[in-house]
Write a protein that holds these residues in place. Structure first.
Motif, PDB file in Angstrom:
ATOM      1  N   THR A  16       0.798  -1.269  -0.061  1.00  0.00           N
ATOM      2  CA  THR A  16       0.029  -0.007  -0.062  1.00  0.00           C
ATOM      3  C   THR A  16       0.851   1.120   0.034  1.00  0.00           C
ATOM      4  O   THR A  16       2.073   1.150   0.444  1.00  0.00           O
ATOM      5  CB  THR A  16      -1.158   0.099   1.126  1.00  0.00           C
ATOM      6  OG1 THR A  16      -0.251   0.281   2.282  1.00  0.00           O
ATOM      7  CG2 THR A  16      -1.693  -1.262   1.343  1.00  0.00           C
ATOM      8  N   ARG A  49      -3.534   5.421  -3.830  1.00  0.00           N
ATOM      9  CA  ARG A  49      -4.690   6.342  -3.774  1.00  0.00           C
ATOM     10  C   ARG A  49      -4.887   6.895  -5.343  1.00  0.00           C
ATOM     11  O   ARG A  49      -6.042   7.045  -5.695  1.00  0.00           O
ATOM     12  CB  ARG A  49      -4.462   7.254  -2.748  1.00  0.00           C
ATOM     13  CG  ARG A  49      -5.978   8.255  -2.612  1.00  0.00           C
ATOM     14  CD  ARG A  49      -5.957   8.950  -1.303  1.00  0.00           C
ATOM     15  NE  ARG A  49      -4.461   9.982  -1.470  1.00  0.00           N
ATOM     16  CZ  ARG A  49      -4.157  10.498  -0.387  1.00  0.00           C
ATOM     17  NH1 ARG A  49      -5.100  10.831   0.702  1.00  0.00           N
ATOM     18  NH2 ARG A  49      -3.178  11.491  -0.424  1.00  0.00           N
ATOM     19  N   GLU A  52      -4.599   7.127  -9.025  1.00  0.00           N
ATOM     20  CA  GLU A  52      -4.573   6.149 -10.179  1.00  0.00           C
ATOM     21  C   GLU A  52      -3.661   6.716 -11.156  1.00  0.00           C
ATOM     22  O   GLU A  52      -2.546   5.721 -11.720  1.00  0.00           O
ATOM     23  CB  GLU A  52      -5.850   6.114 -10.933  1.00  0.00           C
ATOM     24  CG  GLU A  52      -5.871   5.141 -12.177  1.00  0.00           C
ATOM     25  CD  GLU A  52      -7.247   4.692 -12.787  1.00  0.00           C
ATOM     26  OE1 GLU A  52      -7.491   4.273 -13.948  1.00  0.00           O
ATOM     27  OE2 GLU A  52      -8.359   5.246 -11.928  1.00  0.00           O
ATOM     28  N   HIS A  96      -3.261  -1.197  -8.908  1.00  0.00           N
ATOM     29  CA  HIS A  96      -4.551  -1.334  -8.244  1.00  0.00           C
ATOM     30  C   HIS A  96      -4.773  -0.236  -7.222  1.00  0.00           C
ATOM     31  O   HIS A  96      -4.031  -0.027  -6.280  1.00  0.00           O
ATOM     32  CB  HIS A  96      -4.818  -2.754  -7.502  1.00  0.00           C
ATOM     33  CG  HIS A  96      -6.323  -2.828  -7.567  1.00  0.00           C
ATOM     34  ND1 HIS A  96      -7.427  -2.360  -6.684  1.00  0.00           N
ATOM     35  CD2 HIS A  96      -7.341  -3.698  -7.919  1.00  0.00           C
ATOM     36  CE1 HIS A  96      -8.553  -2.545  -6.906  1.00  0.00           C
ATOM     37  NE2 HIS A  96      -8.418  -3.457  -7.872  1.00  0.00           N
ATOM     38  N   GLN A  97      -5.917   0.582  -7.797  1.00  0.00           N
ATOM     39  CA  GLN A  97      -6.345   1.798  -6.754  1.00  0.00           C
ATOM     40  C   GLN A  97      -6.676   1.128  -5.536  1.00  0.00           C
ATOM     41  O   GLN A  97      -7.393   0.279  -5.128  1.00  0.00           O
ATOM     42  CB  GLN A  97      -7.293   2.357  -7.438  1.00  0.00           C
ATOM     43  CG  GLN A  97      -7.584   3.877  -6.945  1.00  0.00           C
ATOM     44  CD  GLN A  97      -8.528   3.804  -5.670  1.00  0.00           C
ATOM     45  OE1 GLN A  97      -9.238   3.184  -5.456  1.00  0.00           O
ATOM     46  NE2 GLN A  97      -8.424   5.019  -4.864  1.00  0.00           N
ATOM     47  N   LEU A  98      -5.995   2.098  -4.470  1.00  0.00           N
ATOM     48  CA  LEU A  98      -6.373   1.812  -3.058  1.00  0.00           C
ATOM     49  C   LEU A  98      -6.459   2.966  -2.255  1.00  0.00           C
ATOM     50  O   LEU A  98      -5.253   3.522  -2.234  1.00  0.00           O
ATOM     51  CB  LEU A  98      -5.742   0.436  -2.401  1.00  0.00           C
ATOM     52  CG  LEU A  98      -5.846   0.453  -0.852  1.00  0.00           C
ATOM     53  CD1 LEU A  98      -7.145   0.109  -0.574  1.00  0.00           C
ATOM     54  CD2 LEU A  98      -4.827  -0.558  -0.290  1.00  0.00           C
ATOM     55  N   ASP A  99      -7.293   3.499  -1.711  1.00  0.00           N
ATOM     56  CA  ASP A  99      -7.500   4.567  -0.737  1.00  0.00           C
ATOM     57  C   ASP A  99      -7.837   4.146   0.704  1.00  0.00           C
ATOM     58  O   ASP A  99      -8.898   3.557   0.907  1.00  0.00           O
ATOM     59  CB  ASP A  99      -8.434   5.718  -1.103  1.00  0.00           C
ATOM     60  CG  ASP A  99      -8.351   6.954  -0.101  1.00  0.00           C
ATOM     61  OD1 ASP A  99      -7.929   6.830   0.783  1.00  0.00           O
ATOM     62  OD2 ASP A  99      -9.195   7.759  -0.575  1.00  0.00           O
ATOM     63  N   ASP A 152     -10.905   4.862   2.450  1.00  0.00           N
ATOM     64  CA  ASP A 152     -12.095   4.553   1.939  1.00  0.00           C
ATOM     65  C   ASP A 152     -12.688   3.219   2.183  1.00  0.00           C
ATOM     66  O   ASP A 152     -11.964   2.424   1.180  1.00  0.00           O
ATOM     67  CB  ASP A 152     -11.990   5.165   0.551  1.00  0.00           C
ATOM     68  CG  ASP A 152     -13.274   5.038  -0.331  1.00  0.00           C
ATOM     69  OD1 ASP A 152     -14.460   4.380   0.259  1.00  0.00           O
ATOM     70  OD2 ASP A 152     -13.468   5.196  -1.487  1.00  0.00           O
ATOM     71  N   SER A 207     -13.011   1.408  -1.127  1.00  0.00           N
ATOM     72  CA  SER A 207     -11.722   1.284  -2.049  1.00  0.00           C
ATOM     73  C   SER A 207     -11.128   0.084  -1.312  1.00  0.00           C
ATOM     74  O   SER A 207     -10.795  -1.016  -2.290  1.00  0.00           O
ATOM     75  CB  SER A 207     -10.863   2.249  -1.852  1.00  0.00           C
ATOM     76  OG  SER A 207      -9.735   2.070  -2.518  1.00  0.00           O
ATOM     77  N   ARG A 237     -12.863  -3.198  -2.541  1.00  0.00           N
ATOM     78  CA  ARG A 237     -12.578  -3.476  -4.000  1.00  0.00           C
ATOM     79  C   ARG A 237     -11.255  -4.214  -4.101  1.00  0.00           C
ATOM     80  O   ARG A 237     -11.219  -5.329  -4.961  1.00  0.00           O
ATOM     81  CB  ARG A 237     -12.598  -2.171  -4.887  1.00  0.00           C
ATOM     82  CG  ARG A 237     -13.963  -1.730  -5.128  1.00  0.00           C
ATOM     83  CD  ARG A 237     -14.012  -0.659  -6.440  1.00  0.00           C
ATOM     84  NE  ARG A 237     -13.171   0.601  -6.076  1.00  0.00           N
ATOM     85  CZ  ARG A 237     -13.857   1.721  -5.012  1.00  0.00           C
ATOM     86  NH1 ARG A 237     -15.146   1.529  -4.916  1.00  0.00           N
ATOM     87  NH2 ARG A 237     -13.061   2.853  -4.843  1.00  0.00           N
ATOM     88  N   VAL A 238     -10.406  -3.895  -3.445  1.00  0.00           N
ATOM     89  CA  VAL A 238      -9.150  -4.705  -3.216  1.00  0.00           C
ATOM     90  C   VAL A 238      -9.362  -5.900  -2.717  1.00  0.00           C
ATOM     91  O   VAL A 238      -8.623  -7.027  -3.397  1.00  0.00           O
ATOM     92  CB  VAL A 238      -7.995  -3.779  -2.603  1.00  0.00           C
ATOM     93  CG1 VAL A 238      -6.907  -4.664  -2.116  1.00  0.00           C
ATOM     94  CG2 VAL A 238      -7.696  -2.713  -3.351  1.00  0.00           C
TER      95      VAL A 238
END
Length: 276
Positions: A9, A37, A39, A59-62, A65, A68, A71-72
């Motif tokens: 991360t 966070r 993209e 892979h987007q990760l905030d 959130d 988010s 989704r991961v």
């Protein structure tokens, strides 16, 4: 579903990106995911890695959130059946010259560094495969913060039976004390960042104990890694270590060999377990 995967991360720059490079250079036998966070910045980091001969996946990760994070989780379950290496590196720190009130700095810092990291762990720790490795990127400042706590608070943080719920309540107590300006008289340090890392180191001990109880035969090792003082946007240009040097202990913990039984639940600096 048996393909290995390592997820880092906050990996588009600094220590996180250095960890990704280190995994690639170590020929990690699976996919390495740059989780970030932004993209645009994450994909740019993957392209830069490609120019250096490394292959990584964005892979987007905030981490702040929950949607988010979910989704991961779904992505890892669908594509890999879990996760083999999880490195919780994302975090923030206010600059020394920051003008935001101390209470605001504490609230934002703990929300990100402690509570949001905990959110990621709650989602992803159940997905960690047997022989998996988890690294919470903490800091030597966590030990400094502990030393600055009152004896009563020190005893609570060091309690070997401390639960996750009790630790969360402790961290929320600090946020509340900072809000009312009573943190010092209540025995807390005066650094939001260091206290957030104190919480993360304590969380590591709690999580490792829980893993040992719930999954005793799975050989998962979970530790807190201290990269030291590293030259990053966060720590500034005067730090003595490069990001690559800071990543070394974190890579050591992420790549502990199959069958290893230690370290587990420890704060590790310069590849050595620290008294805490």
């Amino acid at each position: 579903m048996s393909k290995k995967v390592a997820l880092v991360t906050g990996a588009n720059k600094g220590i996180g990106l250095a960890i990704v490079k280190g995994l690639c250079e170590a020929r990690y036998p699976g996919d390495v995911i740059v989780a970030a966070r932004s993209e645009a910045l994450g994909k740019a980091a993957v392209e830069d890695l490609k120019k250096e001969g490394h292959t990584a996946v964005f892979h987007q990760l905030d981490i702040t959130d929950p949607a988010s994070v979910q989704r991961v989780k779904d992505f890892l379950e669908k594509n890999y059946g879990g996760v083999d290496v999880l490195i919780n590196n994302a975090g923030i720190a206010f600059k020394a010259a920051a003008t935001e009130p101390f209470s605001e700095q504490v609230e934002v810092t703990l929300h990100t560094n402690f509570f949001s990291t905990l959110c990621v762990c709650r989602a992803l720790l159940p997905l960690v495969k047997p022989q998996g490795r988890v690294v919470n990127v903490s800091s030597f400042t966590s030990s400094q913060a502990l030393a600055q706590c009152s004896p009563a608070l020190q005893a609570r943080f060091r309690d070997p039976a401390l639960s996750e719920a009790e630790l969360c309540a402790l961290m929320q107590d600090f946020v509340s004390a900072a809000r009312t300006g009573t943190h010092r008289e209540l025995g807390w340090p005066s650094s939001g960042y260091a206290t957030s890392k104190l919480g993360l180191t304590a969380l590591t001990r709690v999580q490792a104990r829980q893993l040992s109880q719930d999954r005793p035969g799975d050989g998962i090792l979970l530790n807190a890694g201290d990269p030291g003082w590293v030259r990053t946007d966060m720590a500034g240009p005067n730090a003595p270590k490069s990001p690559e040097e800071g990543a070394q202990t974190l890579l050591y913990l992420a790549l502990l060999p199959p069958g290893a039984t230690a370290p587990h639940g420890e704060l590790v600096s310069e590849k050595k377990v620290q008294e805490w």
